[in-house]
Scaffold this motif. Structure first.
Motif, PDB file in Angstrom:
ATOM      1  N   THR A  13      -0.398   1.052 -15.953  1.00 17.92           N
ATOM      2  CA  THR A  13       0.905   2.143 -15.046  1.00 17.92           C
ATOM      3  C   THR A  13       0.095   1.507 -13.575  1.00 17.92           C
ATOM      4  OG1 THR A  13       1.902   3.896 -14.283  1.00 17.92           O
ATOM      5  CG2 THR A  13      -0.004   4.103 -15.209  1.00 17.92           C
ATOM      6  N   ASP A  14       0.937   2.362 -12.772  1.00 18.21           N
ATOM      7  CA  ASP A  14       0.752   2.579 -10.299  1.00 18.21           C
ATOM      8  C   ASP A  14       0.453   0.656 -10.332  1.00 18.21           C
ATOM      9  OD1 ASP A  14       1.122   4.721 -11.586  1.00 18.21           O
ATOM     10  OD2 ASP A  14      -0.934   5.635 -10.770  1.00 18.21           O
ATOM     11  N   HIS A  15       1.652  -0.163 -10.828  1.00 18.96           N
ATOM     12  CA  HIS A  15       1.345  -1.406 -10.569  1.00 18.96           C
ATOM     13  C   HIS A  15       1.596  -1.283  -9.179  1.00 18.96           C
ATOM     14  CE1 HIS A  15       1.826  -2.037 -14.986  1.00 18.96           C
ATOM     15  NE2 HIS A  15       1.139  -1.619 -14.604  1.00 18.96           N
ATOM     16  N   GLU A  16       0.864  -2.060  -8.584  1.00 18.07           N
ATOM     17  CA  GLU A  16       1.568  -2.609  -7.393  1.00 18.07           C
ATOM     18  C   GLU A  16       0.561  -3.907  -6.057  1.00 18.07           C
ATOM     19  OE1 GLU A  16       0.713   0.212  -4.378  1.00 18.07           O
ATOM     20  OE2 GLU A  16       0.710  -0.633  -2.572  1.00 18.07           O
ATOM     21  N   LEU A  17       1.811  -4.294  -5.741  1.00 14.04           N
ATOM     22  CA  LEU A  17       1.120  -5.958  -5.743  1.00 14.04           C
ATOM     23  C   LEU A  17       0.573  -5.738  -3.876  1.00 14.04           C
ATOM     24  CD1 LEU A  17       0.480  -8.831  -6.253  1.00 14.04           C
ATOM     25  CD2 LEU A  17       2.550  -9.079  -5.224  1.00 14.04           C
ATOM     26  N   ALA A  18      -0.957  -5.802  -3.635  1.00 14.66           N
ATOM     27  CA  ALA A  18      -1.745  -5.806  -2.689  1.00 14.66           C
ATOM     28  C   ALA A  18      -2.686  -7.496  -2.516  1.00 14.66           C
ATOM     29  CB  ALA A  18      -2.087  -4.713  -3.004  1.00 14.66           C
ATOM     30  N   TYR A  19      -2.388  -7.078  -1.100  1.00 13.17           N
ATOM     31  CA  TYR A  19      -3.070  -8.383  -0.497  1.00 13.17           C
ATOM     32  C   TYR A  19      -3.864  -8.515   0.824  1.00 13.17           C
ATOM     33  CZ  TYR A  19       1.553  -9.209   1.449  1.00 13.17           C
ATOM     34  OH  TYR A  19       2.565  -9.164   2.263  1.00 13.17           O
ATOM     35  N   VAL A  20      -5.091  -9.293   0.651  1.00 17.12           N
ATOM     36  CA  VAL A  20      -5.002  -8.587   2.485  1.00 17.12           C
ATOM     37  C   VAL A  20      -4.652  -9.584   4.081  1.00 17.12           C
ATOM     38  CG1 VAL A  20      -7.953  -9.533   4.156  1.00 17.12           C
ATOM     39  CG2 VAL A  20      -7.583  -8.260   1.328  1.00 17.12           C
ATOM     40  N   SER A  21      -4.150 -11.135   3.001  1.00 20.43           N
ATOM     41  CA  SER A  21      -3.361 -12.058   3.886  1.00 20.43           C
ATOM     42  C   SER A  21      -2.519 -12.285   2.929  1.00 20.43           C
ATOM     43  CB  SER A  21      -4.875 -12.642   4.977  1.00 20.43           C
ATOM     44  OG  SER A  21      -4.078 -14.111   5.221  1.00 20.43           O
ATOM     45  N   GLU A  22      -1.346 -12.602   3.615  1.00 20.17           N
ATOM     46  CA  GLU A  22      -0.487 -13.384   2.956  1.00 20.17           C
ATOM     47  C   GLU A  22      -0.250 -14.750   1.938  1.00 20.17           C
ATOM     48  OE1 GLU A  22       3.909 -12.715   4.120  1.00 20.17           O
ATOM     49  OE2 GLU A  22       4.952 -12.560   2.570  1.00 20.17           O
ATOM     50  N   GLU A  23      -1.158 -15.495   3.403  1.00 20.37           N
ATOM     51  CA  GLU A  23      -1.286 -16.911   3.053  1.00 20.37           C
ATOM     52  C   GLU A  23      -2.794 -17.231   2.421  1.00 20.37           C
ATOM     53  OE1 GLU A  23      -0.886 -15.643   6.438  1.00 20.37           O
ATOM     54  OE2 GLU A  23       1.202 -15.533   6.184  1.00 20.37           O
ATOM     55  N   ILE A  24      -3.685 -16.052   1.907  1.00 20.35           N
ATOM     56  CA  ILE A  24      -4.408 -16.950   0.907  1.00 20.35           C
ATOM     57  C   ILE A  24      -4.263 -16.132  -0.407  1.00 20.35           C
ATOM     58  CG2 ILE A  24      -7.183 -16.433   1.387  1.00 20.35           C
ATOM     59  CD1 ILE A  24      -7.197 -16.245   4.336  1.00 20.35           C
ATOM     60  N   ALA A  25      -4.020 -17.130  -1.399  1.00 21.12           N
ATOM     61  CA  ALA A  25      -3.958 -16.934  -2.495  1.00 21.12           C
ATOM     62  C   ALA A  25      -5.257 -15.415  -3.079  1.00 21.12           C
ATOM     63  CB  ALA A  25      -3.895 -18.168  -3.938  1.00 21.12           C
ATOM     64  N   CYS A  26      -6.074 -15.853  -2.789  1.00 16.24           N
ATOM     65  CA  CYS A  26      -7.521 -15.187  -3.573  1.00 16.24           C
ATOM     66  C   CYS A  26      -7.736 -13.458  -3.074  1.00 16.24           C
ATOM     67  CB  CYS A  26      -8.796 -16.289  -4.196  1.00 16.24           C
ATOM     68  SG  CYS A  26      -9.489 -16.514  -1.820  1.00 16.24           S
ATOM     69  N   SER A  27      -7.249 -13.642  -2.547  1.00 17.20           N
ATOM     70  CA  SER A  27      -7.251 -12.208  -1.817  1.00 17.20           C
ATOM     71  C   SER A  27      -5.398 -11.014  -2.037  1.00 17.20           C
ATOM     72  CB  SER A  27      -6.693 -12.094   0.061  1.00 17.20           C
ATOM     73  OG  SER A  27      -4.939 -12.474   0.387  1.00 17.20           O
ATOM     74  N   TYR A  28      -5.146 -11.436  -2.923  1.00 17.55           N
ATOM     75  CA  TYR A  28      -4.256 -10.650  -3.719  1.00 17.55           C
ATOM     76  C   TYR A  28      -4.560 -10.464  -5.083  1.00 17.55           C
ATOM     77  CZ  TYR A  28       0.222 -12.790  -1.896  1.00 17.55           C
ATOM     78  OH  TYR A  28       0.963 -13.654  -0.813  1.00 17.55           O
ATOM     79  N   ARG A  29      -3.948  -8.963  -5.347  1.00 17.81           N
ATOM     80  CA  ARG A  29      -4.581  -8.256  -6.791  1.00 17.81           C
ATOM     81  C   ARG A  29      -3.420  -6.839  -7.075  1.00 17.81           C
ATOM     82  NH1 ARG A  29     -10.391  -5.789  -6.886  1.00 17.81           N
ATOM     83  NH2 ARG A  29      -9.211  -5.939  -9.215  1.00 17.81           N
ATOM     84  N   MET A  30      -3.536  -6.977  -8.049  1.00 17.22           N
ATOM     85  CA  MET A  30      -2.907  -5.541  -8.154  1.00 17.22           C
ATOM     86  C   MET A  30      -3.081  -4.430  -8.581  1.00 17.22           C
ATOM     87  SD  MET A  30       0.588  -5.395  -9.501  1.00 17.22           S
ATOM     88  CE  MET A  30       1.560  -7.158 -10.218  1.00 17.22           C
ATOM     89  N   LYS A  31      -2.612  -3.988  -7.722  1.00 23.39           N
ATOM     90  CA  LYS A  31      -3.401  -2.771  -7.753  1.00 23.39           C
ATOM     91  C   LYS A  31      -2.659  -1.970  -8.870  1.00 23.39           C
ATOM     92  CE  LYS A  31      -3.587  -1.267  -3.331  1.00 23.39           C
ATOM     93  NZ  LYS A  31      -3.225   0.084  -1.920  1.00 23.39           N
ATOM     94  N   SER A  32      -4.059  -1.285 -10.048  1.00 17.77           N
ATOM     95  CA  SER A  32      -2.783  -1.133 -11.466  1.00 17.77           C
ATOM     96  C   SER A  32      -4.881   0.040 -11.606  1.00 17.77           C
ATOM     97  CB  SER A  32      -2.873  -2.065 -12.349  1.00 17.77           C
ATOM     98  OG  SER A  32      -4.302  -2.846 -11.760  1.00 17.77           O
ATOM     99  N   LYS A  33      -3.921   1.481 -12.838  1.00 15.67           N
ATOM    100  CA  LYS A  33      -4.378   2.172 -14.075  1.00 15.67           C
ATOM    101  C   LYS A  33      -4.638   0.923 -14.934  1.00 15.67           C
ATOM    102  CE  LYS A  33      -4.725   5.525 -10.341  1.00 15.67           C
ATOM    103  NZ  LYS A  33      -3.449   5.094  -9.610  1.00 15.67           N
ATOM    104  N   SER A  34      -5.698   1.326 -15.858  1.00 15.13           N
ATOM    105  CA  SER A  34      -5.301   1.599 -17.069  1.00 15.13           C
ATOM    106  C   SER A  34      -6.358   1.865 -17.529  1.00 15.13           C
ATOM    107  CB  SER A  34      -5.069  -0.758 -17.453  1.00 15.13           C
ATOM    108  OG  SER A  34      -5.932  -0.875 -17.162  1.00 15.13           O
ATOM    109  N   VAL A  35      -6.095   2.120 -19.499  1.00 17.83           N
ATOM    110  CA  VAL A  35      -6.079   2.393 -20.078  1.00 17.83           C
ATOM    111  C   VAL A  35      -6.473   1.705 -21.902  1.00 17.83           C
ATOM    112  CG1 VAL A  35      -6.595   4.656 -22.193  1.00 17.83           C
ATOM    113  CG2 VAL A  35      -6.594   5.182 -19.018  1.00 17.83           C
TER     114      VAL A  35
END
Ligand SMILES: Cc1cc2nc3c(=O)[nH]c(=O)nc-3n(C[C@H](O)[C@H](O)[C@H](O)COP(=O)(O)OP(=O)(O)OC[C@H]3O[C@@H](n4cnc5c(N)ncnc54)[C@H](O)[C@@H]3O)c2cc1C
Length: 171
Positions: free
Chosen positions: A72-94
């Motif tokens: 749950t609580d999926h939220e796309l986040a990145y440090v820099s929009e141009e840098i692919a490896c700075s992207y991640r999906m904020k989330s919580k899982s069980v």
């Protein structure tokens, strides 16, 4: 941002309660088989329901080990929009493991259906006999559980507040 491991049951339960579906993994011989399903949760036990026949029932009759994943609580986040490896999906899982027990007693089936419905509605329901007879009810006492939060704030103060928020939502 970092990844946190949660062990407190109140945090784990709050995450489960926020989900609207879960993913149920079983072992079909050599093959994994994963289905999206609705669910209920109470007291360290997951409740599921299905048709009385089908591939998943055939599999469970041979091997009743299951792995249930909630996210749950999926939220796309990145440090820099141009840098692919700075992207991640904020989330919580069980991730929970257990063995499926099929419930046959009509009164107990009704109680399990109530737990399932409580995940989705505040209303009270009645279930007629033919409907109860025709549904397969699965009860899964959790044997093992793990919980991770991805993209948690680094800062301790914000982290504590995020935890408090999760605990509050579970009350
Ligand atoms: C959001 C969501 C919630 C659901 N909640 C429930 C629930 O609470 N209870 C319930 O019984 N079912 C639910 N379903 C349906 C469930 O995912 C299965 O389709 C269903 O349980 C039948 O599984 P089976 O193995 O008996 O299917 P069978 O009809 O025996 O499967 C035959 C073949 O169909 C394919 N198949 C089966 N299910 C799916 C699927 N979901 N997507 C793609 N291919 C598939 C597989 O390749 C399988 O080999 C839900 C589906 C979704 C999308």
């Amino acid at each position: 941002m970092k990844t946190l491991k949660h062990v407190e049951m109140e945090v784990i339960e709050a995450i489960i309660r926020k989900c609207d579906i879960c993913y149920v993994g079983v072992v079909d011989g050599d093959l994994p088989y994963v289905l999206p399903m609705n669910f209920g949760y109470r007291d360290n036990t997951i409740y599921l329901h299905s048709a009385p026949v089908g591939r998943i029932i055939d599999i469970l009759n041979k091997n009743n080990n299951i792995c249930v994943t909630f996210s749950t609580d999926h939220e796309l986040a990145y440090v820099s929009e141009e840098i692919a490896c700075s992207y991640r999906m904020k989330s919580k899982s069980v991730i929970a493991n257990g063995k499926v027990l099929f419930v046959e007693d009509m009164d107990e089936k009704r109680k399990c259906l109530n737990v399932l419905m409580e995940q989705y509605s505040d209303l009270k329901f009645e279930y007629r006999d033919p409907a109860v007879k025709n549904v397969k009810i699965w009860k899964v006492p959790i044997d093992q559980v793990s919980c991770k939060e991805f993209g948690a704030p680094h800062d301790k103060y914000r982290q504590d507040r995020a935890l408090e928020e999760l605990k509050k939502n579970n009350k």
